[in-house]
Write an enzyme that holds these catalytic residues in place. Structure first.
Site, PDB file in Angstrom:
ATOM      1  N   ARG A  29      41.354 117.423  -0.634  1.00  0.00           N
ATOM      2  CA  ARG A  29      40.938 117.235  -2.037  1.00  0.00           C
ATOM      3  C   ARG A  29      40.147 118.681  -2.478  1.00  0.00           C
ATOM      4  O   ARG A  29      39.799 118.749  -3.541  1.00  0.00           O
ATOM      5  CB  ARG A  29      40.013 116.098  -2.148  1.00  0.00           C
ATOM      6  CG  ARG A  29      40.647 114.925  -2.018  1.00  0.00           C
ATOM      7  CD  ARG A  29      40.351 113.965  -3.209  1.00  0.00           C
ATOM      8  NE  ARG A  29      41.297 112.642  -3.053  1.00  0.00           N
ATOM      9  CZ  ARG A  29      40.521 111.570  -2.342  1.00  0.00           C
ATOM     10  NH1 ARG A  29      39.257 111.618  -1.848  1.00  0.00           N
ATOM     11  NH2 ARG A  29      41.392 110.571  -2.450  1.00  0.00           N
ATOM     12  N   GLU A  41      50.123 115.579   1.674  1.00  0.00           N
ATOM     13  CA  GLU A  41      50.967 114.453   1.152  1.00  0.00           C
ATOM     14  C   GLU A  41      51.912 114.167   1.892  1.00  0.00           C
ATOM     15  O   GLU A  41      52.219 112.909   2.252  1.00  0.00           O
ATOM     16  CB  GLU A  41      51.339 114.916  -0.243  1.00  0.00           C
ATOM     17  CG  GLU A  41      50.436 114.953  -1.212  1.00  0.00           C
ATOM     18  CD  GLU A  41      49.424 113.817  -1.639  1.00  0.00           C
ATOM     19  OE1 GLU A  41      50.368 112.649  -1.343  1.00  0.00           O
ATOM     20  OE2 GLU A  41      48.455 113.765  -2.159  1.00  0.00           O
ATOM     21  N   THR A  47      51.113 106.975   6.652  1.00  0.00           N
ATOM     22  CA  THR A  47      50.110 107.090   7.572  1.00  0.00           C
ATOM     23  C   THR A  47      48.742 106.911   7.104  1.00  0.00           C
ATOM     24  O   THR A  47      48.252 107.354   6.043  1.00  0.00           O
ATOM     25  CB  THR A  47      50.159 108.543   8.032  1.00  0.00           C
ATOM     26  OG1 THR A  47      51.537 108.784   8.478  1.00  0.00           O
ATOM     27  CG2 THR A  47      49.546 108.816   9.199  1.00  0.00           C
ATOM     28  N   LEU A  84      53.291 110.818  15.208  1.00  0.00           N
ATOM     29  CA  LEU A  84      53.106 110.145  13.389  1.00  0.00           C
ATOM     30  C   LEU A  84      54.394 109.451  13.086  1.00  0.00           C
ATOM     31  O   LEU A  84      54.262 108.754  12.203  1.00  0.00           O
ATOM     32  CB  LEU A  84      53.104 111.444  12.716  1.00  0.00           C
ATOM     33  CG  LEU A  84      51.865 112.221  12.461  1.00  0.00           C
ATOM     34  CD1 LEU A  84      51.846 113.212  11.422  1.00  0.00           C
ATOM     35  CD2 LEU A  84      50.967 110.915  11.741  1.00  0.00           C
ATOM     36  N   GLY A  85      55.389 109.392  14.037  1.00  0.00           N
ATOM     37  CA  GLY A  85      56.337 108.647  13.767  1.00  0.00           C
ATOM     38  C   GLY A  85      57.390 109.289  12.416  1.00  0.00           C
ATOM     39  O   GLY A  85      57.013 110.246  11.782  1.00  0.00           O
ATOM     40  N   TYR A 124      56.701 110.884  -6.572  1.00  0.00           N
ATOM     41  CA  TYR A 124      55.123 110.824  -6.274  1.00  0.00           C
ATOM     42  C   TYR A 124      54.312 112.344  -5.881  1.00  0.00           C
ATOM     43  O   TYR A 124      53.707 112.820  -6.386  1.00  0.00           O
ATOM     44  CB  TYR A 124      54.706 109.534  -5.410  1.00  0.00           C
ATOM     45  CG  TYR A 124      53.481 109.884  -4.896  1.00  0.00           C
ATOM     46  CD1 TYR A 124      52.367 109.716  -5.842  1.00  0.00           C
ATOM     47  CD2 TYR A 124      53.150 110.418  -3.412  1.00  0.00           C
ATOM     48  CE1 TYR A 124      51.097 110.179  -5.080  1.00  0.00           C
ATOM     49  CE2 TYR A 124      52.004 110.700  -3.065  1.00  0.00           C
ATOM     50  CZ  TYR A 124      50.989 110.571  -4.051  1.00  0.00           C
ATOM     51  OH  TYR A 124      49.520 110.931  -3.414  1.00  0.00           O
ATOM     52  N   ASP A 142      51.763 106.468  -6.633  1.00  0.00           N
ATOM     53  CA  ASP A 142      52.310 105.857  -5.204  1.00  0.00           C
ATOM     54  C   ASP A 142      51.799 104.386  -5.077  1.00  0.00           C
ATOM     55  O   ASP A 142      51.509 103.653  -6.040  1.00  0.00           O
ATOM     56  CB  ASP A 142      50.996 106.735  -4.036  1.00  0.00           C
ATOM     57  CG  ASP A 142      49.757 106.290  -4.201  1.00  0.00           C
ATOM     58  OD1 ASP A 142      49.366 105.514  -5.210  1.00  0.00           O
ATOM     59  OD2 ASP A 142      49.204 106.679  -2.958  1.00  0.00           O
ATOM     60  N   CYS A 196      40.700  98.738  -5.152  1.00  0.00           N
ATOM     61  CA  CYS A 196      41.743  97.542  -5.616  1.00  0.00           C
ATOM     62  C   CYS A 196      42.510  97.298  -4.177  1.00  0.00           C
ATOM     63  O   CYS A 196      43.942  98.018  -4.463  1.00  0.00           O
ATOM     64  CB  CYS A 196      42.342  97.947  -6.689  1.00  0.00           C
ATOM     65  SG  CYS A 196      43.430  96.605  -7.495  1.00  0.00           S
ATOM     66  N   CYS A 212      40.847  93.357 -16.420  1.00  0.00           N
ATOM     67  CA  CYS A 212      42.094  92.957 -15.544  1.00  0.00           C
ATOM     68  C   CYS A 212      42.370  91.780 -15.689  1.00  0.00           C
ATOM     69  O   CYS A 212      42.060  90.868 -15.361  1.00  0.00           O
ATOM     70  CB  CYS A 212      41.245  93.298 -14.029  1.00  0.00           C
ATOM     71  SG  CYS A 212      42.254  93.196 -12.774  1.00  0.00           S
TER      72      CYS A 212
HETATM   73  S1  SF4 Z   1      39.126  93.546 -10.746  1.00  0.00           S
HETATM   74 FE1  SF4 Z   1      41.325  94.124 -10.897  1.00  0.00          FE
HETATM   75  S2  SF4 Z   1      41.274  96.342 -10.784  1.00  0.00           S
HETATM   76 FE2  SF4 Z   1      39.343  95.621  -9.919  1.00  0.00          FE
HETATM   77  S3  SF4 Z   1      39.359  95.222  -7.791  1.00  0.00           S
HETATM   78 FE3  SF4 Z   1      39.774  93.365  -8.741  1.00  0.00          FE
HETATM   79  S4  SF4 Z   1      42.123  93.204  -9.029  1.00  0.00           S
HETATM   80 FE4  SF4 Z   1      41.576  95.343  -8.686  1.00  0.00          FE
END
Ligand code: SF4
Length: 359
Positions: A29, A41, A47, A84-85, A124, A142, A196, A212
């Site tokens: 990064r 990437e 992995t 790593l496969g 991606y 991704d 998430c 959400c």
């Molecule tokens: S609120 Fe929605 S976006 Fe946030 S962690 Fe839960 S499922 Fe994922």
């Protein structure tokens, strides 16, 4: 399309502030060098970060630039990749390094469209490099990003279908930041990777829990929708480790199958499990090995899982008697211990040789 109350700009603000507080300081990064980003990437496809990080470092140490990788021998690249496969990633990476050097003078193309024409670079990866290195406003989607989008926006289309991909891509295009696409993409990927998460996300602390869809309807586990995985194929690999003195007979796998370019032993694949070499179809080469050598009766057995294959692997060891010598079939060749150490091998064979205290 994203709803009126959720303007992309607000979404991005929240996302960025979450990212600045929570992201992991990953090595790749901290650069805008397209070579390093590309390397990371490719290594991180399929992995985990913890497993991939030492490989990223090893590759950079051995091949600091795309020119060094292009000039490397494929065998050395595969040897470094060992463990790593998905070895086609290493072969494609090596091929692409040569293409970048030969066709582009060592400079990476700067747009996702041009990058995606290179071998081994899907949409991606191309978008990730274009945005992280060159600031192009394209969304890198991704598996993590698919999950985040499906849950927040309640997208129920199959993420692997063409229609589904289009729907996700359209929303991602609306969301991507034009001011700072690199941070936006990094943040979406990181958000999926550590907040998430696939199982039991901690929605109580999530900055998007007010908007959400998955949280509101308690359907986190049902999203994203993915079509059924391919059936796993069972294979039965019977290896014969032919030893003459300290040398072992090995061969490079050349066919379009698993482990192409790596070295393994004399192999007879069977339709089902076998308990003794006698149960295998008649095979002149094997008969010669058995006649001239001593078979260790009990094989070493392993089960090795690949994405779509379950390998039942047995290794029988045959030590050729000192007074005998064998002609090896085309492809097989005796290698010394030192040579075997440097050959690229499937991790299973490396494990066997270590367990046998050969390496
Ligand atoms: S609120 Fe929605 S976006 Fe946030 S962690 Fe839960 S499922 Fe994922």
């Amino acid at each position: 399309m994203i709803s009126e109350h959720l303007r992309a700009i607000d979404f991005n603000k929240k996302l960025k502030s979450w990212y600045l507080k929570n992201h992991r300081p990953l090595l790749w990064r901290q650069t805008t060098d397209p070579y390093k980003i590309w390397l990371s990437e490719i290594i991180l496809q399929q992995t985990r970060v913890a497993q991939g990080t030492p490989y990223y470092q090893k590759f950079l140490d051995n091949y600091p630039t795309v020119f060094d990788l292009a000039n490397a021998d494929e065998r050395d690249v595969l040897r470094l990749w060992q463990g790593l496969g998905y070895y086609s990633r290493a072969r494609n990476m090596h091929f692409t390094a040569r293409q970048i050097v030969n066709d582009f003078g060592g400079k990476f193309p700067e747009t996702a469209a041009a990058l995606s024409k290179l071998k081994g670079l899907g949409h991606y990866t191309a978008a990730a490099i274009a945005s992280f290195a060159f600031g192009e406003a394209v969304a890198a989607i991704d598996g993590n990003v698919y999950r985040v989008m499906a849950r927040i926006f309640g997208i129920k289309s199959d993420m692997l279908s063409n229609e589904g991909k289009k729907e996700f891509a359209a929303i991602a295009k609306e969301l991507v930041s034009h001011e700072d696409p690199a941070t936006y993409n990094q943040a979406m990927i990181e958000f999926g990777a550590i907040q998430c998460v696939p199982v039991s996300p901690n929605c109580a602390i999530c900055p998007f829990n007010d908007i959400c869809y998955a949280f509101a309807f308690n359907v986190q586990n049902a999203l994203p929708v993915k079509s059924k995985k391919m059936a796993v194929k069972k294979r039965f690999l019977n290896y014969f480790v032919i030893q003459q003195g300290q040398d072992l007979a090995m061969q490079e796998r050349k066919t379009k199958d698993i482990w192409k370019g790596l070295y393994d032993f004399y192999l007879i694949e069977s339709a089902g499990p076998v308990e003794s070499p006698d149960e295998l179809p008649e095979n002149q080469t094997l008969q010669t090995f058995l006649m001239k050598g001593n078979l260790r009766e009990v094989p070493k057995s392993y089960i090795h899982l690949l994405t779509h294959q379950k390998l039942h692997v047995q290794f029988w060891w045959i030590k050729i008697r000192d007074e005998e010598s064998v002609d090896l079939p085309i492809g097989l060749k005796f290698f010394s211990k030192n040579e075997i150490e440097t050959l690229p091998k499937p991790i299973l064979i490396d494990t066997l040789l270590k367990e046998e205290k050969y390496l």
